[in-house]
Design an enzyme around this catalytic site. Sequence first.
Site, short mmCIF file in Angstrom:
data_model
loop_
_atom_site.label_atom_id
_atom_site.label_comp_id
_atom_site.label_asym_id
_atom_site.label_seq_id
_atom_site.Cartn_x
_atom_site.Cartn_y
_atom_site.Cartn_z
N GLY A 72 31.91 -15.82 55.86
CA GLY A 72 32.64 -14.56 55.76
C GLY A 72 31.84 -13.50 55.02
O GLY A 72 31.74 -12.34 55.47
N THR A 73 31.23 -13.87 53.90
CA THR A 73 30.51 -12.89 53.09
C THR A 73 29.38 -12.24 53.89
O THR A 73 29.22 -11.01 53.87
CB THR A 73 29.94 -13.58 51.82
OG1 THR A 73 31.04 -14.11 51.07
CG2 THR A 73 29.16 -12.61 50.97
N GLN A 181 41.17 -14.24 55.91
CA GLN A 181 42.40 -14.95 55.51
C GLN A 181 43.48 -14.91 56.58
O GLN A 181 44.54 -15.51 56.41
CB GLN A 181 42.96 -14.34 54.21
CG GLN A 181 42.13 -14.63 52.99
CD GLN A 181 42.15 -16.10 52.56
OE1 GLN A 181 42.94 -16.92 53.05
NE2 GLN A 181 41.25 -16.46 51.64
N CYS A 327 36.02 -16.90 44.17
CA CYS A 327 34.72 -16.42 43.71
C CYS A 327 34.81 -15.90 42.28
O CYS A 327 33.83 -15.90 41.56
CB CYS A 327 34.20 -15.34 44.63
SG CYS A 327 34.51 -15.69 46.35
N1 PLP Z 1 37.06 -12.25 52.46
C1 PLP Z 1 38.18 -12.84 52.01
C2 PLP Z 1 39.48 -12.13 52.14
C3 PLP Z 1 38.10 -14.11 51.43
O1 PLP Z 1 39.22 -14.69 50.97
C4 PLP Z 1 36.84 -14.75 51.32
C5 PLP Z 1 36.72 -16.08 50.66
O2 PLP Z 1 37.49 -16.43 49.80
C6 PLP Z 1 35.71 -14.10 51.82
C7 PLP Z 1 35.86 -12.84 52.38
C8 PLP Z 1 34.35 -14.73 51.75
O3 PLP Z 1 34.21 -15.71 52.77
P1 PLP Z 1 33.10 -16.87 52.62
O4 PLP Z 1 33.61 -17.80 51.58
O5 PLP Z 1 33.07 -17.53 53.98
O6 PLP Z 1 31.82 -16.22 52.31
#
Ligand code: PLP
Length: 387
Positions: A72-73, A181, A327
């Site tokens: 996601g990031t 999410q 995080c």
């Molecule tokens: N965006 C949201 C709303 C999230 O809840 C998260 C992770 O908790 C992320 C982005 C980041 O995703 P990833 O853990 O796959 O990098």
Amino acid sequence: MSRTVYFDYNATTPLDPAVREAMSPFLNGVWGNPSSVHHIGRQARALLDDARERAAQVLGARPSEIIFTSGGTESINLAIFGMARSLKSKGRHLITSSVEHHAVLHCFDFLERHEGFQVTRLPVDSSGRVSPDDLARAMRPDTVFASIMAANNEIGTIQPLTRLGAICRNKGVVFHSDAVQSFGKEPFENIALFNADLLSLCAHKIHGPKGAGLLCVKSPLRPCPLLLGGSHENERRAGTENLASIIGLVAALEKFVNPPVFDPSHLKPLAQKLIAAIEKTDGCDLVSPRESCLTNTVSFVVSGADSIALLAGLDMEGICASSGSACSAGSLEPSHVVVATGRTSVANSLVRFSLGRENSLDQAEFVCTVLPEIVQRARSRRQPPPP
Ligand code: PLP
């Protein structure tokens, strides 16, 4: 510890056995590099192409619109940096909201601080919702890009994306949504639902592997790449593809998005039990909205206590919860989401229960039984010592 209750599904989910099974050949027999020209490489390439088609099929997109990423990031970073940089000759004003995940907020902060962009961060109401009128008012002639999440990770608020996306489209502003999410939690037919030009998602929130995600980019948009090197992903993301994780992502998408693996008919009674207990407990205040909220997410604040004491008290009973975004868990930073809803004085006391398919009514009842004492203990730790 007699039992474990995992109430932290918004942080991550366990890998599904069928997804693990689908990945297994790619950790054993199929190991070629999809860019190699020989037959071992061509075998991997064919499977990668097939995975892209299958992901596109689930989403209702074209295969060429899918960029596989490390999660996601990275998808979010590619969307925001990539589109802001590719659009900067047209304008330098960007819009986001004050309740986004840090993966979004920190990209905008960086663009503002180091690359000459101006950023408007929209406020939210007490339920964490962005007002479409505020978005419309924030538009300027030089606005080029906006990013608003589909559903909030800390308190579960679902944003009115249909209306927000329409405002952006009318103004010719490129619209991205962090849907990390939302997938697997809300009913889904295809990505038109989000009314966005770019959409970020990841696998580990829907019982897929960690470190796998994708960015869906409506053609003909082309974000500037962040990773340079080979011509992978149609020159939009260099680096040898992680085929096993990509297969895991696609298997999770096929299995858990339609119908959503977070089944509301299973989760709603559990959530309602928790909400009733929270509302009865002294000092607790429910933050998750009653309407348009992820069914699995029940978040509350506690006056006179802090998240660390509350989470430690829960953990001592075997209950895994979170103070919001995984995080930032472990730090005593107040929740920026709770601050944005207007509850600044209790922003360091957020507790998030996020439920999933392995939870039972029995577990919810157990949590309701022990909650009042855990809250009371955490509150008494903060009382000033007697003179
Ligand atoms: N965006 C949201 C709303 C999230 O809840 C998260 C992770 O908790 C992320 C982005 C980041 O995703 P990833 O853990 O796959 O990098």
